[in-house]
Design an enzyme around this catalytic site. Structure first.
Site, mmCIF file in Angstrom:
data_model
loop_
_atom_site.group_PDB
_atom_site.id
_atom_site.type_symbol
_atom_site.label_atom_id
_atom_site.label_comp_id
_atom_site.label_asym_id
_atom_site.label_seq_id
_atom_site.Cartn_x
_atom_site.Cartn_y
_atom_site.Cartn_z
ATOM 1 N N SER A 181 0.797 -1.227 0.000
ATOM 2 C CA SER A 181 0.000 0.000 0.000
ATOM 3 C C SER A 181 0.829 1.277 0.000
ATOM 4 O O SER A 181 0.355 2.303 -0.463
ATOM 5 C CB SER A 181 -0.966 -0.005 1.178
ATOM 6 O OG SER A 181 -0.290 -0.204 2.386
ATOM 7 N N HIS A 209 -5.159 -3.522 -2.839
ATOM 8 C CA HIS A 209 -4.796 -2.588 -3.914
ATOM 9 C C HIS A 209 -4.581 -3.310 -5.240
ATOM 10 O O HIS A 209 -4.025 -2.741 -6.171
ATOM 11 C CB HIS A 209 -3.514 -1.832 -3.565
ATOM 12 C CG HIS A 209 -3.699 -0.848 -2.463
ATOM 13 N ND1 HIS A 209 -4.313 0.374 -2.642
ATOM 14 C CD2 HIS A 209 -3.371 -0.910 -1.155
ATOM 15 C CE1 HIS A 209 -4.337 1.020 -1.498
ATOM 16 N NE2 HIS A 209 -3.777 0.271 -0.577
ATOM 17 N N LYS A 240 -11.974 0.072 -2.329
ATOM 18 C CA LYS A 240 -11.033 0.726 -3.245
ATOM 19 C C LYS A 240 -11.606 0.633 -4.664
ATOM 20 O O LYS A 240 -12.525 1.367 -4.978
ATOM 21 C CB LYS A 240 -9.650 0.121 -3.051
ATOM 22 C CG LYS A 240 -9.097 0.606 -1.695
ATOM 23 C CD LYS A 240 -7.854 -0.045 -1.192
ATOM 24 C CE LYS A 240 -7.494 0.594 0.150
ATOM 25 N NZ LYS A 240 -6.708 -0.252 1.020
HETATM 26 C C1 LIG Z 1 -6.817 -0.367 2.502
HETATM 27 C C2 LIG Z 1 -6.237 -1.652 2.944
HETATM 28 C C3 LIG Z 1 -6.893 -2.450 3.875
HETATM 29 C C4 LIG Z 1 -8.107 -1.958 4.605
HETATM 30 O O1 LIG Z 1 -9.241 -1.988 3.834
HETATM 31 P P1 LIG Z 1 -10.485 -1.111 4.289
HETATM 32 O O2 LIG Z 1 -11.601 -1.680 3.521
HETATM 33 O O3 LIG Z 1 -10.163 0.296 3.926
HETATM 34 O O4 LIG Z 1 -10.631 -1.292 5.759
HETATM 35 C C5 LIG Z 1 -6.375 -3.691 4.165
HETATM 36 N N1 LIG Z 1 -5.239 -4.123 3.586
HETATM 37 C C6 LIG Z 1 -4.548 -3.367 2.707
HETATM 38 C C7 LIG Z 1 -3.305 -3.892 2.092
HETATM 39 C C8 LIG Z 1 -5.025 -2.102 2.370
HETATM 40 O O5 LIG Z 1 -4.352 -1.339 1.528
#
Ligand SMILES: *Cc1c(COP(=O)(O)O)cnc(C)c1O
Length: 392
Positions: A181, A209, A240
């Site tokens: 991330s 991601h 996302k």
């Molecule tokens: C954004 C993210 C999460 C969390 O997801 P949310 O739905 O925003 O809680 C978990 N793991 C990774 C690698 C992320 O980038």
């Protein structure tokens, strides 16, 4: 910590330029937002990779499902078991080519729930140094022994596996982000699967991601490498590329049944409302549609290439890669903040990422492009960033 020390601690955070605060932002479209004063920005800090938050069919799907109530009214195991959630799980499993899937309320809760349920104090978890905070927290609450391997360093991981045999009556896990991330780089999945064939462990990959971002048709890390199977649990988020809210674990029927019975974040929290599941489901339908999905993926790749090449030509210290996460390394928090502030004054919204999100001394701007940005938005913004970078 003593409560009486809060003020002192806050001052220390401010002094180190790592103080965080909330700035309201209303998104008028997938790429344009206004703040509380009505100032408009082109947003380059969202995870809205495909721009589907404002796509008509996705908004319509959410609107239609509001007729089943604004809240889900209970845990999935009581009254919060909407048809929309089950349908979404079926579609996620189909898309990811897994037997089954289970939806959690957030990606964060998915990692907590999966690691809490599957690992325990007789387990050993091998975790990449740059894994997302939700994985780190999931490892901690599981009570397992945690061994950190250097970032994407398969030799180091192998050494640790050799030194730490499968515990008697226990299990070894390797857990990693698919697309990391903060650096936007991709896990070396082929090597990881070679290690898995040699050393016995359960493999968990977090594709938050990666879904809708990498792989020819957006199916994530496995597809990116042309690999089918071998990952025991594929975690992801609906918040996302899928333009909604929530997380999922794509896995076998057996693991899903186990999570339903053992994952406390799943059991003890009110489930997502039908409209949220319906939005995610429609976003997934758009991504799965061979013409619409491919066109969006193609646009995302084009925009990523364009922004990366413009910033590189402009002399900004970007971290090389192929994902839409483009880190601009500033080193100091102050420089990251300063750059983000000047960009905001010029109508560009970016995030300054500082400790504890990244290690000390590696503060950065984390710029993300989406399929929804226009060529003009990218070119204009890159030019402004070039000027600002020169100034600071
Ligand atoms: C954004 C993210 C999460 C969390 O997801 P949310 O739905 O925003 O809680 C978990 N793991 C990774 C690698 C992320 O980038």
């Amino acid at each position: 910590m003593k409560i009486s020390r809060i003020n002192e601690n806050l001052l220390a955070i401010k002094k180190s330029e790592n103080f965080r605060s909330i700035n309201d932002l209303r998104m008028l479209s997938a790429t344009r937002g206004i703040d509380g004063q009505g100032k408009e920005y082109v947003v380059f800090s969202s995870n809205n990779y495909l721009g589907l938050t404002h796509e008509k069919s996705v908004m319509d799907a959410a609107r239609a499902a509001v007729s089943f109530g604004t809240g889900s009214t209970g845990s999935r195991l009581t009254s919060g078991a909407s048809f929309e959630l089950s349908l979404l799980e079926k579609n996620i499993a189909d898309f990811k080519h897994t037997e089954s899937a289970l939806v959690f309320n957030t990606g964060y809760m998915t990692n907590l729930g999966v690691l809490y349920a599957l690992a325990d104090k007789s387990s050993v978890i091998f975790s990449d140094r740059l894994n997302h905070a939700s994985i780190i927290d999931g490892c901690r609450i599981s009570g397992a022994k945690i061994l950190i391997y250097e970032h994407n360093d398969m030799n180091h991981l192998e050494k640790l596996l050799e030194q730490t045999p499968v515990p008697a009556d226990g299990q070894r896990f390797v857990v990693t982000d698919g697309v990391f991330s903060m650096d936007g780089d991709i896990v070396d999945l082929p090597s990881l699967l070679n290690l898995k064939a040699k050393h016995d462990f359960c493999l968990i990959v977090d594709d938050a991601h990666a879904l809708g971002v990498i792989g020819k048709t957006g199916r994530g890390t496995a597809e990116h490498f042309g690999i089918n199977g071998g990952i025991d649990v594929q975690i992801g988020t609906l918040s996302k590329a899928l333009a909604s809210e929530g997380g999922y674990a794509a896995c076998s029927n057996e693991i899903r049944d186990y999570l339903v019975n053992k994952a406390r974040p799943f059991i003890f929290s009110t489930s997502l409302p039908p409209m949220v599941a319906a939005a995610a489901n429609q976003a997934l339908a758009v991504l799965s549609d061979s013409s619409k999905g491919n066109a969006l993926m193609e646009k995302l790749r084009e925009n990523t290439k364009l922004m990366r090449s413009l910033l590189e030509k402009a002399g900004l210290p970007i971290v090389q890669g192929c994902t839409p996460i483009i880190p601009i390394l500033t080193g100091s928090s102050q420089k990251a903040l300063n750059f983000a502030k000047l960009c905001r004054e010029n109508g560009i919204m970016l995030s300054a990422i500082r400790p504890p999100s990244v290690p000390e001394g590696t503060s950065r701007i984390r710029l993300t492009v989406t399929a929804a940005h226009s060529q003009e938005e990218i070119e204009k913004s890159a030019l402004i960033m070039k000027e600002i970078w020169r100034k600071i």
